[in-house]
Motif scaffolding. Structure first.
Motif, PDB file in Angstrom:
ATOM      1  N   SER A 515       0.824  -1.217   0.000  1.00 20.88           N
ATOM      2  CA  SER A 515       0.000   0.000   0.000  1.00 20.88           C
ATOM      3  C   SER A 515       0.854   1.261   0.000  1.00 20.88           C
ATOM      4  N   PHE A 516       1.958   1.243   0.744  1.00 17.51           N
ATOM      5  CA  PHE A 516       2.819   2.424   0.839  1.00 17.51           C
ATOM      6  C   PHE A 516       3.352   2.833  -0.532  1.00 17.51           C
ATOM      7  N   GLY A 517       3.883   1.849  -1.256  1.00 11.50           N
ATOM      8  CA  GLY A 517       4.427   2.126  -2.588  1.00 11.50           C
ATOM      9  C   GLY A 517       3.354   2.514  -3.578  1.00 11.50           C
ATOM     10  N   ALA A 518       2.183   1.889  -3.456  1.00 14.10           N
ATOM     11  CA  ALA A 518       1.085   2.168  -4.386  1.00 14.10           C
ATOM     12  C   ALA A 518       0.621   3.612  -4.266  1.00 14.10           C
ATOM     13  N   ILE A 519       0.393   4.068  -3.038  1.00 16.34           N
ATOM     14  CA  ILE A 519      -0.068   5.443  -2.818  1.00 16.34           C
ATOM     15  C   ILE A 519       0.987   6.442  -3.288  1.00 16.34           C
ATOM     16  N   LYS A 520       2.232   6.141  -2.991  1.00 13.02           N
ATOM     17  CA  LYS A 520       3.338   7.037  -3.386  1.00 13.02           C
ATOM     18  C   LYS A 520       3.399   7.172  -4.913  1.00 13.02           C
ATOM     19  N   THR A 521       3.242   6.059  -5.621  1.00 15.62           N
ATOM     20  CA  THR A 521       3.287   6.079  -7.088  1.00 15.62           C
ATOM     21  C   THR A 521       2.120   6.864  -7.669  1.00 15.62           C
ATOM     22  N   LEU A 522       0.944   6.702  -7.078  1.00 18.23           N
ATOM     23  CA  LEU A 522      -0.230   7.445  -7.549  1.00 18.23           C
ATOM     24  C   LEU A 522      -0.023   8.949  -7.393  1.00 18.23           C
ATOM     25  N   HIS A 523       0.488   9.368  -6.240  1.00 18.61           N
ATOM     26  CA  HIS A 523       0.750  10.788  -6.010  1.00 18.61           C
ATOM     27  C   HIS A 523       1.800  11.321  -6.986  1.00 18.61           C
ATOM     28  N   LYS A 524       2.802  10.493  -7.246  1.00 18.96           N
ATOM     29  CA  LYS A 524       3.866  10.881  -8.172  1.00 18.96           C
ATOM     30  C   LYS A 524       3.299  11.169  -9.560  1.00 18.96           C
ATOM     31  N   ASN A 525       2.196  10.473  -9.883  1.00 18.54           N
ATOM     32  CA  ASN A 525       1.563  10.644 -11.191  1.00 18.54           C
ATOM     33  C   ASN A 525       0.321  11.531 -11.138  1.00 18.54           C
ATOM     34  N   ASN A 526       0.284  12.398 -10.096  1.00 15.03           N
ATOM     35  CA  ASN A 526      -0.769  13.416  -9.958  1.00 15.03           C
ATOM     36  C   ASN A 526      -2.177  12.838  -9.836  1.00 15.03           C
ATOM     37  N   ILE A 527      -2.289  11.677  -9.210  1.00 13.09           N
ATOM     38  CA  ILE A 527      -3.597  11.088  -8.931  1.00 13.09           C
ATOM     39  C   ILE A 527      -3.829  11.181  -7.427  1.00 13.09           C
ATOM     40  N   LYS A 528      -4.890  11.883  -7.039  1.00 13.66           N
ATOM     41  CA  LYS A 528      -5.190  12.066  -5.616  1.00 13.66           C
ATOM     42  C   LYS A 528      -5.746  10.775  -5.023  1.00 13.66           C
TER      43      LYS A 528
END
Length: 697
Positions: A515-528
């Motif tokens: 979950s930690f990596g998933a959320i970080k990747t989403l934020h990196k790609n401008n997905i809230k």
């Protein structure tokens, strides 16, 4: 699913608490699974027959194409050889006629269907091109002055047939992957007759209300209710529950689950059309019918190319005649334009990408129910996550054991707590059992078990009345859990002995490492990211903070989740929802892209657009990134395919005639081959990119 209990009556010996953060929620059933579909396989077989038909037409046409190419004067001139014999043109005509009527039949039939529906598309474009090529070339064989386009005719048919064959195979591949979920279903069942004897019957003979017997180690053949026996069932493929679940009289069972070491007698509740397998096959059928926007884009491109081919083609004829050229030359220009207007590459542009993306997604546990939603995943601006079972493990682990009475130590409190909780299916009870097992504690027998809605459970353990519950049980003795609060992100279960509080045990759901990596990747790609949970505000805030999510909403009931998503959509967000597919069903249906995490519930199959077989948050990220890459590849291929037309149609029409250049069909063929090769290689790059995990937005 937000810590919700399976609802059982008191006599079934299954405990249910109204724990700290679980008030008022009931676990919804999994619906009807099991049994064979009455109609699903018929459609599946029809689809396979269509694939075989395209495959057969392709290979026959390909074999015919070889002598057609060898006998075509234009190819001979281009390759620098000559093969002429008495009647060679008639042999060429005969072979080309066979290819046109046999290989081209699906497109001629498709032309008729598209014209009838008033929706010109790919079939119309192909049919116009091959018909013009065949009719003109036939006229040349029988005396008209000009060039023969039989070579163009056969290669166009070959490419278009293989493109359709590839695309249809990819859809079948997806349905095979979906059927894999229910491949554990047995083909037979043991039905109990009225006289008590047991007979073996085919699965499709089972009716609702039948009584069946399931031996140890066998698979449950249909959904039902246990009326005799108890056992532990492995439901991992159906519910995502990794450990065997204890089942006894009065409990429901799901078709496809694997029985443990007990013999069960079950009353059938779901078979035939109500079965899980039938619903999965229906889901595949819907997926096959769904035309993605990108595929519609390809059809729209084909529709406009048809209009352009006819308009520019006839316009070319008129202009050349008006300029004083003879009809035969003007006709050849017109035919060249109309044939070139149907690029071979267009037949492979989308099918190759669809085939590769479908295959790879199925191999990685992404079951795409709605291709449009899959491609729309590139537009997601915010993704809403359910907490339990999605971002977290869904298995509460004991983090603190706090005795509150003299003479009671941690080990004794755990022993008594496990005794009263041992019959429950709840995550909390399972956490207690795991803890007791790890501590080597022998669990005492409990008698006179009772469940009191809104309060908790109780039982007589070694002569003491032990009670367990959350706020409700404290209110009975006029106490509040605020007296014991020193860690807000915990779920506490309090235990009483003969009406006196003896201590509490704290639990916490473990956040998945992924979950930690998933959320970080989403934020990196401008997905809230937004956490939407029925859990308490303290627990929700703790999880959201630890994962660094943008926002959280707590104490949200299942039907309220749908309203929250509507609000986000009203604000202009393109919303994805990721949940377990049971209590999140309304929200999954409301979302622009509904993602069911885990393969368990039929409600997920009915409401979600995409199902992730593995409950891994990283798969959600992969899905979104994969959708973006797939869409980009489709657009790139369409640009390459249509770019061929942008260049060749004006040249074939003769816009550069005054400069001494008119595109000859042989030169057009070189451009055609290049664009087709580029499209094929570009699609393969997608496969390599995904396999090497090099997805970048």
């Amino acid at each position: 699913m937000e810590h919700q209990h399976k609802k059982h009556s008191e006599h079934q010996n299954h405990s249910h608490h109204n724990h700290h953060t679980h008030q008022g929620h009931e676990h919804q059933g999994y619906g009807q699974h099991g049994g064979n579909p009455p109609h699903g396989h018929a459609h599946h077989d029809h689809h396979k027959m269509m694939i075989e038909d395209f495959k057969k037409r392709f290979w026959v046409s390909l074999v015919i194409s070889i002598p057609v190419l060898v006998l075509s004067p234009m190819i001979q001139d281009f390759m620098g050889f000559e093969l002429v014999f008495n009647g060679n043109l008639y042999v060429l005509f005969a072979l080309s006629s066979l290819a046109f009527f046999y290989g081209g039949w699906p497109f001629l039939k498709g032309l008729k269907d598209e014209v009838k529906k008033g929706a010109l598309g790919m079939m119309t474009l192909i049919a116009v091109a091959i018909t013009v090529a065949y009719a003109y070339s036939t006229a040349v064989v029988f005396g008209l002055e000009g060039k023969m386009f039989f070579w163009e005719l056969v290669t166009l048919i070959d490419i278009m047939l293989v493109g359709h064959w590839i695309e249809m195979k990819s859809v079948l591949g997806a349905s095979k992957a979906l059927e894999l979920l229910v491949s554990m279903m047995p083909s037979e069942a043991y039905r109990i007759s009225g006289d008590g004897s047991v007979e073996k019957v085919k699965l499709d003979e089972l009716q609702k209300g039948d009584h069946i017997q399931v031996k140890p180690g066998a698979q449950i053949p249909a959904d039902g209710l246990i009326f005799k026996g108890e056992s532990h069932l492995n439901e991992s493929m159906l519910t995502g529950e990794s450990k065997p679940v204890k089942k006894r009289e009065g409990d429901t069972v799901i078709g496809g689950a694997i029985n443990g070491n007990g013999t069960l007698r079950i009353e059938v509740k779901g078979a035939g059309k109500d079965s899980y397998l039938n619903k999965v096959i229906t889901m595949v059928r819907e997926a096959q019918k769904t035309k993605s926007k990108t595929q519609n884009l390809a059809d729209r491109a084909a529709k406009w190319l048809t209009y352009i081919a006819l308009t520019v083609g006839f316009g070319t004829l008129v202009v050349w005649i008006a300029l004083g050229f003879d009809f035969v030359y003007a006709l050849e220009r017109m035919v060249t334009v109309m044939i070139i207007s149907c690029p071979h590459a267009l037949g492979l542009a989308v099918p190759l990408v669809v085939a590769i993306s479908t295959t790879i997604s199925a191999q990685n546990g992404l079951l795409i129910r709605n291709r449009t939603a899959f491609e729309n995943s590139r537009r997601i601006s915010i993704i809403v996550f359910d907490k339990t079972g999605t971002l977290t493990q869904g298995s509460h682990e004991v983090i603190r054991i706090v005795p509150l009475q003299d003479g009671i130590n941690e080990r004794e409190l755990l022993r008594l707590a496990t005794a009263v909780e041992q019959y429950s299916e709840h995550h909390i009870a399972k956490g207690l059992l795991r803890k007791a097992k790890s501590e080597g504690i022998s669990i005492p027998h409990a008698e006179d078990f009772k469940y009191e809605p809104g309060i908790g459970v109780s039982a007589i353990v070694e002569g003491q009345k032990i009670e367990a519950g959350g706020n409700g049980i404290l209110k009975k003795i006029n106490r509040s859990d605020t007296e014991y609060t020193d860690s807000s992100a915990e779920t506490k279960v309090f235990f009483l002995s003969n009406g006196e509080i003896i201590g509490f045990v704290s639990f916490a759901d473990q956040i998945r490492k992924a979950s930690f990596g998933a959320i970080k990747t989403l934020h990196k790609n401008n997905i809230k990211t937004l956490l939407l949970t029925g859990d308490s505000e303290d627990v929700a805030q703790d999880v959201a903070n630890r994962l660094a999510m943008n926002k959280f909403m707590a104490n949200v009931l299942p039907h309220e989740k749908q309203e929250k998503l509507r609000e986000l959509q009203a604000q202009g967000e393109f919303v994805a929802m990721a949940g377990d597919g049971v209590n999140d069903a309304p929200a999954l249906a409301q979302a622009d892209v509904g993602i069911a995490v885990g393969s368990g519930a039929d409600i997920a199959a009915e409401t979600a657009d995409i199902i992730l077989v593995n409950s891994d948050p990283q798969d959600i990220v992969n899905l979104i990134l994969f959708g973006k890459v797939t869409y980009r590849k489709m657009i790139q291929n369409l640009i390459w395919a249509l770019g061929y037309n942008v260049l060749t149609i004006p040249l074939a029409a003769g816009v550069l005639y005054s400069y001494g250049f008119v595109l000859e069909p042989a030169i057009g063929a070189i451009f055609m081959i290049l664009s087709t090769i580029i499209v094929a290689l570009n699609a393969q790059i997608l496969k390599n990119k995904i396999k090497k995990s090099q997805i970048n937005i």
